[in-house]
Each structure stands twice: as structure tokens, then as C-alpha cells.
Write a protein that holds these residues in place. Structure first.
Motif: not given
Length: 560
Positions: A161-172, A209-213
Motif C-alpha cells: 500500500t506504499g505506507d506502513e500498513v502494508v510496506p511490501g517486499n514480504n517475498g524478499l 541482487a536485492y539481498q546484497l543491499l
């Protein structure tokens, strides 16, 4: 029967039992594995469907993963029958966060073999794939432990949702927890936690690549391999995640088409069944363009995002800037591309012709969104400049090979080579191009003017994913040798952090050079029927693309 004979038979029975039914005690409880053999009859132990996280259901849906709860008794981990939701497979489940460990040996009498470990993150455009597709035979035969994982996909893994409610990236975040689990537990399977190499292909490569960040993963792994993907790839990032979240919910409840209430959206989407949510995501995705359709410059519908700051945040700044500044885990990396990646997505000449006609009718479609061009005339001029690289000013028309080359370079070649160029200033990079066009690859289509090896073809030489499995008896000698070379390069890297630690006839006495661009070079290993160190991969095309990006007079990119 004498006591001596009885004790002897009892010992033999216990040894057989131990081989057939290995039991490993984890901090969470005991697990039962099974014995298996590779296609060369090398024995190994398989432990599948080990929980590394609590089931992400109910109030944990759309939340960062939590560690798995303990269990009583002995958990059966001799099979895997669960995939993360991906469009209606019989194996789909929300309770899918499992890790598989395949090991040549187990510790005995408190002695650990301390084998190198390779943890693979599968691809599938962040919406499909599962760990069972990747078999360990060739890795076991090269004396390394293979770990494969499931992680949440699609709407379940990448809604934001682009905010703190569902920030995202749960797969990562699932992947990160699986890496942490491996570091903490692999010694119980004969592995060395200080010799973990993570690797992946396509979306799995972008994930690596994302894990390297992720600075919190410092020390969890010591090397990485990226096959055909980067966080700079235009498909590996979604700029419009909030809109997509509400439009996805709107498929199930039309009020969310006009709502801006993130908490209401979360509460609603946590209340619907997983089947209904998955079906809604599939329905929504079918209504929008994808990078493999006309809009090749936009991100995948459900993909990683840049999060607002929150306690579980994975990434909160643009990827290009982080890489350019050296804010990465500075571990050795193998990375590269296949010679014509987008052959995989363009095997139907009629469909490809239709795509080229769409581009000619609306040339703006071929301009990457990460160029951030808002002026319509500048956008149109850039579109013509991009097409000029491939057609010298002519329409794409019937030039199918030119269309495939553009598509390959825009989605894979340019971003991956730029990633390597920037990263080489801070860590060791070994760059490759996989150019070997063999039967195991599975793609037979060819277009005049284009190369011949499509996306994911190298996987058949590493994981035996072709219809023939690991038996190369029906393939050519070159097919077999290519497989032997590729697996040896990868496992050498896991063992020594160097793919060619010594001169070898298998590698035709080639030493794979580290990438350095300081003097204008870009040395890479071309993996074809013959191995060859070459300079300046896709030189003229890549340089023209770079010049177009430089002409924008800014560097605040996210992807590239």
C-alpha cells in the motif's frame, strides 16, 4: 547366537537404519529425512518441507515472516508437496514457507564435514515457481550442499500500500529469513555456515541482487551468483504498487476502486480466502500489460518496491544510488546473461510480429520508464533514438531479429551489465555470457540477426530441468561437457570464491578474469562450445544505450 554376533548385527542394523532414515535435531524439533542417489549413484540425504517461518496466514498475511514455531515428535521432511500461491496449482498453499536441504553427508560423532553450501532462489517473475523444480544431483556430485526455498509470490509476497500498513517486499523478507535459517542450522546437515553462496536466476537473480543491499545480512553468506537479473532490471521494481493494491482489492469489492484507506484494505484482504485473493490477482493481472507484452519498460505487476521507513523495512532508497555509492554487501559475485534472453518470450513469430507492429504504431512504448521523461517531444525523440540502435532509422516492421535484440537488451543486457560495471568498483565481479546453444536448453527458435540462447536455458545444465533429467546419454558430447563446465565453475566459486582456482583441461586452461572497467575494458567469459575471455559484451549496442542515459543529465535512477 553369540553376544558378539548379536552386537555386530545390531550395529549393522543401526547403520542401515541411520542411512535409510536420517533424523536431524533442529532447535525447533526433530526432522526425518530420506536417502537418495544422484544419476551417477552418489548417495545423499534429502530433507524437504522444513518450516523456516510460521505460516503467513490470518493476521500474518501481508506481514514480515515470523520464525517457525517448535513442534513435538519427529517431523516428516521426506517430501515436498506445497507451492506458494501462483494461480491455481493443486499444490498452492499459503502455508508454503519451507526450505529443502540436500547434503552428501551428515555430521557423525560431533565431527562436521563443513561442506560449502549453495542456496538457490528460484525465478518466475515474482509470481510463479517453486523449489521442487530444482534437483541437487550435479551439486551433490561436486560435494556441496544444495538448499532450495519457497517464498511468497505475487499478491501474497509483493502487495504494497506504499505506507506502513502494508510496506511490501514480504517475498524478499521470506528469502532473508530462509538465508538466516540456513546460516543458523546448516551445520546440523554437514555444512559450513561461513561458506554459504546464494544464487538465483531471473527474478531469483534480481532477488539475490536485492539481498546484497540488505546490510542486516552481513556475514550470513560470503558470495553470490546472479543469473540473468538485477534490481536494476526494469521488470524487477514496481513504481505504482499502491494503485495496484487498491485495484486488486477492487476486483473483490468495488468500494476499493475509490478508497484510500489502507487499514480497511488490509482488514478486508486478510478476511478473504486465499483462493479468492489469488483469483482476483490473476484477474487483475490479465487486464494490464506486462513487460513481456507491449509495455516492456514497466515493472512486473507484483514486484519489489521501495518502502517507507518501518521496523521491518527491506529497502527504503533507490537501488541505483545505493549501488553507485557502494552500499552493498561486498562479497565476490558471479553475474551474467544468456546471449539472447528474450527468445524465451518470443517463440511465436506471429505474436512477435504483432508486438513489433504495436511498437511501430506507438513508439513511445519502447522508452524505459526509468528514464523519467515527461516532455512529449523529448520522449518521442528518445523512442526514435532507441529504435535507431537496432534498425538504423527503419520501422521494426518484419525485422524480428532486431525486435528480439531490443527486447533482450532493454530487459536484461543493459541493466545487468550496468550493475556489474558499478559493483566492480567495490567488490570482485566475474562476468559471463552463456552462448552455448545445445539441445538441453529447450529453445529451438532463431531469428536472423539475433543470438540463439534464450532466458533460463543455462538451468538445464545445472539442475537437469530438461525432459531428459540428469542423463545426458541422448545429448551430444558438447552438451555434456558444457554441463560439466558450468557446474564446476559454480561449485568452484562456492568452494574457493574463484571459479577457476587452478589451470584445468576442462576449462581449456582458461583463467576467468575479474571485471575491471578502470581502463575502459569489460572482460567477460563467453561460455560456448569453446570457452573464451572476451572484451566489451554487446559493445556497440550497450555503449549507445549508455550514451542515451547520459544524455538525460541526471543519475537519480531506480532501475536502469
Amino acid at each position: 547366537m553369540s553376544n558378539k554376533t548379536f552386537l555386530y548385527l545390531l550395529t549393522i542394523f543401526q547403520m542401515v537404519l541411520a542411512i535409510e532414515d536420517p533424523v536431524v535435531e533442529l532447535p525447533n524439533g526433530k526432522i526425518l529425512g530420506r536417502q537418495a542417489t544422484t544419476y551417477t549413484n552418489t548417495p545423499y540425504y534429502a530433507f524437504q518441507k522444513i518450516p523456516y517461518a510460521a505460516p503467513p496466514v490470518g493476521e500474518l498475511r501481508f506481514k514480515a515472516p515470523q520464525p517457525a514455531d517448535p513442534w513435538d515428535g519427529i517431523l516428516n521432511t521426506t517430501y515436498l508437496d506445497v507451492s506458494c500461491y501462483q494461480g491455481g496449482l493443486e499444490s498452492d498453499s499459503e502455508d508454503c514457507l519451507f526450505v529443502n536441504v540436500y547434503t552428501p553427508t551428515l555430521p557423525t560423532d560431533n565431527q562436521n564435514a563443513s561442506l560449502p553450501v549453495m542456496l538457490f532462489i528460484h525465478g518466475g517473475a515474482f509470481i510463479e515457481g517453486w523449489s521442487l523444480d530444482y534437483q541437487p544431483d550435479l551439486f551433490i556430485d561436486n560435494e556441496v550442499i544444495l538448499v532450495t526455498i519457497n517464498y511468497r509470490l505475487g499478491v501474497f509476497g509483493f502487495l504494497s500500500t506504499g505506507d506502513e500498513v502494508v510496506p511490501g517486499n514480504n517475498g524478499l523478507k521470506d528469502q532473508r529469513l530462509a538465508i538466516q535459517w540456513t546460516h543458523e542450522n546448516v551445520h546440523l546437515f554437514g555444512g559450513d555456515p561461513e561458506q554459504i553462496t546464494i544464487f538465483g536466476e531471473s527474478a531469483g537473480s534480481a532477488s539475490v541482487a536485492y539481498q546484497l543491499l540488505d546490510q542486516s545480512s552481513e556475514g550470513l553468506f560470503r558470495a553470490a551468483i546472479l543469473e540473468s537479473g538485477s534490481f536494476l532490471s526494469p521488470w524487477a521494481y514496481q513504481r505504482n504498487a499502491r494503485r495496484i493494491a487498491f485495484e486488486t482489492a477492487g476486483v473483490l469489492n468495488s468500494t476499493f476502486s475509490t478508497s484510500e484507506d489502507s487499514n480497511a484494505l488490509l482488514e478486508f484482504l486478510q478476511s478473504v480466502s486465499a483462493d479468492d485473493l489469488d483469483a482476483a490477482a490473476q484477474q487483475y493481472t490479465a487486464t494490464v500489460s506486462t513487460p513481456w507484452d507491449n509495455d516492456v519498460s514497466q515493472g512486473l505487476v507484483y514486484a519489489p518496491v521501495i518502502e517507507v521507513k518501518n521496523p521491518d523495512a527491506f529497502i527504503t532508497k533507490k537501488m541505483y544510488g545505493l549501488l553507485q555509492a557502494g552500499n552493498i554487501l561486498k562479497v565476490p559475485v558471479i553475474m551474467g546473461i544468456n546471449s539472447e534472453e528474450n527468445l524465451l518470450f518470443n517463440q511465436d513469430p506471429v505474436a512477435l510480429q504483432s508486438t513489433l507492429e504495436a511498437w511501430d504504431n506507438n513508439l513511445d512504448l519502447i522508452v524505459p520508464n526509468d528514464m523519467q521523461i515527461t516532455d512529449s517531444q523529448q520522449h518521442a525523440d528518445m523512442a526514435k533514438s532507441i529504435r535507431d540502435i537496432y534498425t538504423n532509422g527503419e520501422p521494426f516492421g518484419t525485422r524480428l531479429g532486431d525486435g528480439v535484440r531490443y527486447s533482450t537488451d532493454n530487459t536484461f543486457s543493459r541493466p545487468v551489465t550496468k550493475h556489474a560495471e558499478l559493483a566492480s568498483a567495490f567488490t570482485e565481479i566475474y562476468f559471463y555470457q552463456f552462448s552455448y546453444d545445445g539441445l538441453p536448453g529447450g529453445i529451438s527458435i532463431h531469428y536472423d540477426g539475433a543470438e540463439s540462447v534464450g532466458h533460463a536455458e543455462e538451468l538445464s545444465y545445472l539442475f537437469c530441468v530438461s525432459a531428459m533429467g540428469c542423463s545426458f546419454s541422448d545429448f551430444t558430447e558438447s552438451d555434456t561437457v558444457t554441463s560439466q563446465r558450468l557446474i564446476k565453475l559454480w561449485t568452484n566459486f562456492a568452494k574457493y570464491q574463484n571459479p577457476t582456482p587452478e589451470v584445468s583441461e576442462l576449462f581449456q586452461n582458461i583463467t576467468w578474469s575479474k571485471l575491471s572497467v578502470e581502463n575502459g575494458d569489460f572482460l567477460y567469459l563467453d561460455i560456448n562450445e569453446q570457452l573464451e575471455i572476451k572484451n566489451h559484451i554487446k559493445a556497440e549496442v550497450i555503449q549507445k544505450w549508455n550514451n542515451l542515459y547520459k544524455s538525460l543529465n541526471f543519475t537519480d535512477f531506480d532501475t536502469y
